[in-house]
Design an enzyme around this catalytic site. Structure first.
Site, PDB file in Angstrom:
ATOM      1  N   ASP A 269       0.860  -1.176   0.000  1.00 26.79           N
ATOM      2  CA  ASP A 269       0.000   0.000   0.000  1.00 26.79           C
ATOM      3  C   ASP A 269       0.910   1.244   0.000  1.00 26.79           C
ATOM      4  O   ASP A 269       2.136   1.135   0.008  1.00 26.79           O
ATOM      5  CB  ASP A 269      -0.946  -0.049   1.219  1.00 26.79           C
ATOM      6  CG  ASP A 269      -2.179   0.797   1.029  1.00 26.79           C
ATOM      7  OD1 ASP A 269      -3.215   0.510   1.646  1.00 26.79           O
ATOM      8  OD2 ASP A 269      -2.117   1.769   0.223  1.00 26.79           O
ATOM      9  N   GLU A 467     -10.548   6.857   4.541  1.00 29.68           N
ATOM     10  CA  GLU A 467      -9.535   6.200   5.367  1.00 29.68           C
ATOM     11  C   GLU A 467      -9.604   6.674   6.821  1.00 29.68           C
ATOM     12  O   GLU A 467     -10.711   6.814   7.365  1.00 29.68           O
ATOM     13  CB  GLU A 467      -8.154   6.416   4.734  1.00 29.68           C
ATOM     14  CG  GLU A 467      -8.104   5.859   3.297  1.00 29.68           C
ATOM     15  CD  GLU A 467      -6.715   5.820   2.714  1.00 29.68           C
ATOM     16  OE1 GLU A 467      -6.549   6.188   1.536  1.00 29.68           O
ATOM     17  OE2 GLU A 467      -5.782   5.397   3.423  1.00 29.68           O
TER      18      GLU A 467
HETATM   19  C1  GLC Z   1      -4.357   4.315   0.100  1.00 28.38           C
HETATM   20  C2  GLC Z   1      -5.263   3.150   0.396  1.00 28.38           C
HETATM   21  C3  GLC Z   1      -5.357   2.139  -0.722  1.00 28.38           C
HETATM   22  C4  GLC Z   1      -5.163   2.817  -2.061  1.00 28.38           C
HETATM   23  C5  GLC Z   1      -3.750   3.375  -2.104  1.00 28.38           C
HETATM   24  C6  GLC Z   1      -3.474   4.151  -3.410  1.00 28.38           C
HETATM   25  O1  GLC Z   1      -3.606   4.642   1.241  1.00 28.38           O
HETATM   26  O2  GLC Z   1      -5.010   2.421   1.601  1.00 28.38           O
HETATM   27  O3  GLC Z   1      -6.635   1.502  -0.625  1.00 28.38           O
HETATM   28  O4  GLC Z   1      -5.331   1.871  -3.104  1.00 28.38           O
HETATM   29  O5  GLC Z   1      -3.456   4.220  -0.995  1.00 28.38           O
HETATM   30  O6  GLC Z   1      -4.241   5.325  -3.444  1.00 28.38           O
END
Ligand code: GLC
Length: 607
Positions: A269, A467
């Site tokens: 991530d 988030e």
């Molecule tokens: C974010 C999220 C993830 C996402 C990634 C790219 O922090 O946790 O779900 O795909 O970053 O944006």
């Protein structure tokens, strides 16, 4: 295993230098890299973070950007091998970064629809809108099984029930990837694993459960995705019993890759390995040796390359691990046909007119209808009649940004009707079918008048978040407690609020309802939210109450059902809480929700 494909992978792998191999293991953000650097450092992938858009954020701007990155990656010379770059985005409820895209209901509403075929069709349409922009890869579907409404990402989860998530998992991956032909994009199931099970619903927190519960609740939905050939998996920020998933060799290399026979690649991530250690050099080795294959490095990709090169040279990361990671990445690129595709500008779907089309929006409108859950309907107030004099009020009545929620145009979403191009607000949908409807002057309903209004529709609920900024947290003590259990660093963002009780979280909503009922006009409440909330006071003040979740751009789907053109059919995929901040899930011993999992009245039912 496809031997011809494997032969291509091995032949190419055998020609690659260490620099070219490590370059393929890097994904970085579009604002951190130019096309010529993609070539010079052999970068495997570029992404758009939430809201990161080229030019004027028009379809052609995206195609031009992808064309530039792809062309650079394919310029073979003595230093560089032509290995096409993959471009990834969070198209999690439609191609939600891009202006004019069809925005579907977030997953929590789709869970209430109980319709796998619908999910497959949504995925197919989303894939076409992604391809229209020259993008190859979406970080979707999310397979979180959210078990605590305090979690800010509850709306990205289809259900608290792993069986619903599992049923949708295969359908959505099939809709995105299909036969890996020209209509396909690369799917990415996330976040591996246990993201929806953290204590106190703390985003990126610690999931403290037994292995059997991890397997039966959080791992279970991944099997249908792997059976449908999902090509990528994203590692999760959360920890399992104190150990970070990004550094968890057992979960990444043994359970996922060996025991479940996943042979695509694992991507981290966003800067996910940074939280493994305060020492980034150590974190690079920890993430790589645990089994992460591609690293989402938002900015410091230079350092990552230097550190990983150093680890290989000094032997703290074996070349066999590098080769396994690159083999998996090449396997995905070959399986996806990326080497055979023409440049993005010349691909069949690029700049296609179907982007944001009425046909696509009709599918989104159907999804809105099927996502609505009728929780209360006294005096047969619903369905409304199109000749009634209707007062429409509430802060979310005429706000497409609030309808869409987070991960829409911007990471944290937007407010108002100007940022989400196309679509209709709930008010606009009502106005278009009921000539006698009016929008409350300042939204608060103080203009309600039984001489003028037969009924009011009040649209309330949450504002957009994403988030950790959507977490509900009663105090920082829970963070300290969680942090003390986690080996590594815990990223903490400002929470959305400190209670699930709507009357405390957004008191303006109950005020609006009572402004109207106190003047003698009955109220149909429509709540927009990313999760079930404690709504006892709003429920008792309302004659009818609809949970509408985060319906996306096609707000007129709400009017379709309020006026009975279509019946209510949605069923709760999350238990509705009674009166406390503690979430109860189906199967719990002391299961005492206000409305049970599976509850939902049909349009002509009353209670
Ligand atoms: C974010 C999220 C993830 C996402 C990634 C790219 O922090 O946790 O779900 O795909 O970053 O944006």
């Amino acid at each position: 295993m496809n031997t011809e494909l494997e032969q291509k992978v091995e032949a190419l792998l055998g020609r690659m230098t260490l620099a070219q191999k490590i370059g393929q293991m890097v994904q970085t953000e579009r604002m951190a890299i130019e096309p010529e650097q993609v070539k010079a450092f052999h970068i495997g992938s570029v992404l758009s973070g939430g809201g990161s858009c080229p030019g004027d954020n028009q379809v052609n701007d995206w195609v031009d950007m992808n064309d530039a990155y792809w062309m650079a990656s394919m310029e073979e010379d003595d230093e560089h091998l032509a290995i096409p770059v993959l471009y990834g985005v969070d198209a999690v409820h439609g191609h939600n970064n891009v202006s004019g895209a069809t925005i579907f209901p977030h997953n929590i509403g789709l869970g209430a629809a109980r319709d796998e075929d619908l999910l497959n069709r949504i995925a197919q349409v989303t894939a076409k809108e992604i391809l229209a922009t020259g993008v190859d890869w979406t970080f979707a579907p999310t397979l979180a099984v959210a078990r605590n409404n305090l979690w800010g990402r509850t709306y990205e989860s289809y259900s608290e029930d792993p069986d619903i998530v599992g049923a949708y998992s295969g359908a959505f991956v099939d809709g995105l990837q299909g036969d890996l032909g020209d209509d396909a994009v690369v799917a990415c199931v996330k976040h591996w694993v246990g993201d929806g099970g953290t204590t106190e619903g703390i985003d990126q927190g610690d999931t403290r459960i037994s292995e059997s519960e991890l397997e039966s609740v959080h791992i279970k939905p991944y099997y249908p995705a792997i059976d449908n050939g999902v090509l990528t998996v994203m590692a999760s920020f959360n920890s399992w019993n104190g150990d970070k998933c990004h550094g968890h060799k057992y979960l990444l290399s043994y359970v996922l890759k060996e025991r479940m026979s996943f042979n695509g690649f694992v991507i981290s991530d966003w800067d996910g390995i940074d939280y493994l250690s305060e020492n980034y050099f150590e974190a690079v080795a920890a993430g790589t040796n645990a089994g992460i294959d591609m690293f989402m490095v938002s900015e410091h990709w230079h350092h990552f390359i230097d550190h990983l090169t150093h680890h290989v040279v000094q032997g703290t990361v074996p070349m066999s691990r590098i080769d396994d990671a690159v083999r998996r990445i090449l396997r995905v690129k070959f399986a996806f046909g990326l080497f055979e595709k023409p440049r993005p500008k010349a691909r069949p779907w690029s700049n296609d007119q179907s982007f944001g089309s009425e046909a696509h929006r009709q599918i989104a409108r159907e999804a809105v209808r099927k996502s609505l859950v009728l929780l209360k309907n006294e005096q047969q107030l619903l369905p409304l009649a199109k000749n009634q004099r209707i007062l429409v009020a509430g802060k979310n009545a005429d706000n497409i940004g609030h309808q869409c929620g987070g991960f829409t145009i911007a990471w944290q979403g937007t407010s108002g009707n100007e940022f989400v191009v196309g679509g209709t607000s709930i008010w606009q949908g009502i106005r278009d079918v009921a000539a006698g409807s009016v929008l409350s002057t300042n939204g608060t309903g103080e203009d309600a008048d039984p001489a003028l209004h037969d009924v009011a529709v009040v649209v309330i609920g949450e504002k957009p978040y994403a988030e950790g900024m959507g977490d509900i947290r009663t105090g920082d003590d829970v963070i300290v407690q969680a942090g003390s259990q986690i080996k590594g660093l815990l990223k903490v963002l400002e929470p959305y609020g400190d209670t699930l009780v709507l009357a405390d979280l957004h008191p303006e909503d109950l005020q609006t309802i009572t402004n109207i009922t106190s003047r003698g006009v009955p109220v149909v409440t429509v709540m927009l939210s990313g999760r079930p909330l404690v709504t006892n006071q709003e429920l008792s003040a309302s004659t009818a109450f609809v949970a509408a979740w985060l319906p996306g751009s096609e707000g007129q789907g709400v009017a379709d059902v309020l006026f009975g053109d279509h019946d209510f059919s949605g069923k709760l995929s999350f238990s509705w809480p009674r009166s406390d901040n503690r979430t109860s899930n189906i199967g719990d011993d002391d299961y005492r929700p206000l409305f049970a999992y599976g509850y939902g009245l049909s349009g002509n039912q009353v209670n």
